[in-house]
Scaffold this motif. Structure first.
Motif, mmCIF file in Angstrom:
data_model
loop_
_atom_site.group_PDB
_atom_site.id
_atom_site.type_symbol
_atom_site.label_atom_id
_atom_site.label_comp_id
_atom_site.label_asym_id
_atom_site.label_seq_id
_atom_site.Cartn_x
_atom_site.Cartn_y
_atom_site.Cartn_z
ATOM 1 N N ASN A 76 50.237 45.029 46.323
ATOM 2 C CA ASN A 76 49.837 44.842 44.927
ATOM 3 C C ASN A 76 48.677 43.608 44.892
ATOM 4 O O ASN A 76 48.810 42.804 43.937
ATOM 5 C CB ASN A 76 51.240 44.402 44.345
ATOM 6 C CG ASN A 76 52.288 45.363 44.274
ATOM 7 O OD1 ASN A 76 51.905 46.644 43.918
ATOM 8 N ND2 ASN A 76 53.502 45.054 44.616
ATOM 9 N N THR A 77 47.888 44.150 45.425
ATOM 10 C CA THR A 77 46.707 43.021 45.498
ATOM 11 C C THR A 77 45.392 43.585 45.037
ATOM 12 O O THR A 77 44.901 44.796 45.713
ATOM 13 C CB THR A 77 46.563 42.395 46.920
ATOM 14 O OG1 THR A 77 47.803 41.650 47.050
ATOM 15 C CG2 THR A 77 45.387 41.038 46.924
ATOM 16 N N VAL A 78 44.537 43.023 44.301
ATOM 17 C CA VAL A 78 43.230 43.317 43.849
ATOM 18 C C VAL A 78 42.143 42.142 44.382
ATOM 19 O O VAL A 78 42.741 41.078 44.167
ATOM 20 C CB VAL A 78 42.975 43.591 42.582
ATOM 21 C CG1 VAL A 78 43.261 42.157 41.668
ATOM 22 C CG2 VAL A 78 41.891 44.253 41.945
ATOM 23 N N TYR A 79 40.974 42.855 44.745
ATOM 24 C CA TYR A 79 40.006 42.065 45.437
ATOM 25 C C TYR A 79 38.768 42.208 44.754
ATOM 26 O O TYR A 79 38.514 43.162 44.028
ATOM 27 C CB TYR A 79 39.762 42.319 46.923
ATOM 28 C CG TYR A 79 40.976 42.377 47.722
ATOM 29 C CD1 TYR A 79 41.798 43.506 48.027
ATOM 30 C CD2 TYR A 79 41.363 41.182 48.081
ATOM 31 C CE1 TYR A 79 42.796 43.504 48.815
ATOM 32 C CE2 TYR A 79 42.576 40.855 48.969
ATOM 33 C CZ TYR A 79 43.430 42.313 49.438
ATOM 34 O OH TYR A 79 44.368 42.412 50.289
ATOM 35 N N LEU A 80 37.978 41.004 44.572
ATOM 36 C CA LEU A 80 36.514 41.155 43.932
ATOM 37 C C LEU A 80 35.670 40.355 45.128
ATOM 38 O O LEU A 80 35.583 39.303 45.312
ATOM 39 C CB LEU A 80 36.630 40.370 42.491
ATOM 40 C CG LEU A 80 35.201 40.356 41.933
ATOM 41 C CD1 LEU A 80 34.937 42.055 41.714
ATOM 42 C CD2 LEU A 80 35.118 39.569 40.708
ATOM 43 N N GLN A 81 35.015 41.362 45.777
ATOM 44 C CA GLN A 81 33.721 40.724 46.707
ATOM 45 C C GLN A 81 32.664 40.481 45.802
ATOM 46 O O GLN A 81 32.166 41.609 45.155
ATOM 47 C CB GLN A 81 33.678 41.796 47.764
ATOM 48 C CG GLN A 81 32.534 41.588 48.726
ATOM 49 C CD GLN A 81 32.821 40.163 49.627
ATOM 50 O OE1 GLN A 81 34.139 40.148 50.106
ATOM 51 N NE2 GLN A 81 31.859 39.529 49.717
#
Length: 118
Positions: A76-81
């Motif tokens: 349930n995790t979102v990432y922004l590289q």
């Protein structure tokens, strides 16, 4: 109740990279869209990127080609590289998610500061 906890902000030189994370926890049936907004002082809040549960993505023109959004549905995790950062990327970045509980709700993280020095 649903909580979003962000991490990964900080200070970086222009041209550098940062990776933001946002983990959702609590009681819900499912999460549909997750994403990131940002707001710089004196400017309107801007949708930076979003990703659906199926993996479809949207990017604002200002970050297209430099930022990549992804998610881990099991966590349930979102990432922004964020790569090739520019001073104009300086802002408070806030994640959000649309969740299904007994209703459909939108929840927000507390915000994390990203500062890009020239």
């Amino acid at each position: 109740q649903v909580q979003l906890v962000e991490s990964g902000g900080g200070l970086v030189q222009a041209g550098g990279s940062l990776r933001l994370s946002c983990a959702a926890s609590g009681t819900f049936f499912s999460i549909s869209t997750m994403g990131w907004y940002r707001q710089a002082p004196g400017k309107l809040r801007e949708l930076v990127a979003r990703i659906t549960s199926g993996g479809s993505t949207y990017y604002s023109d200002s970050v297209k080609g430099r930022f990549t959004i992804s998610r881990d549905n099991d966590k349930n995790t979102v990432y922004l590289q964020m790569n090739s950062l520019k001073p104009e990327d300086t802002a408070v970045y806030s994640c959000y998610c649309n969740v299904r509980t007994s209703l459909y709700e939108t929840h927000w993280g507390q915000g994390t500061q990203v500062t890009v020095s020239s």
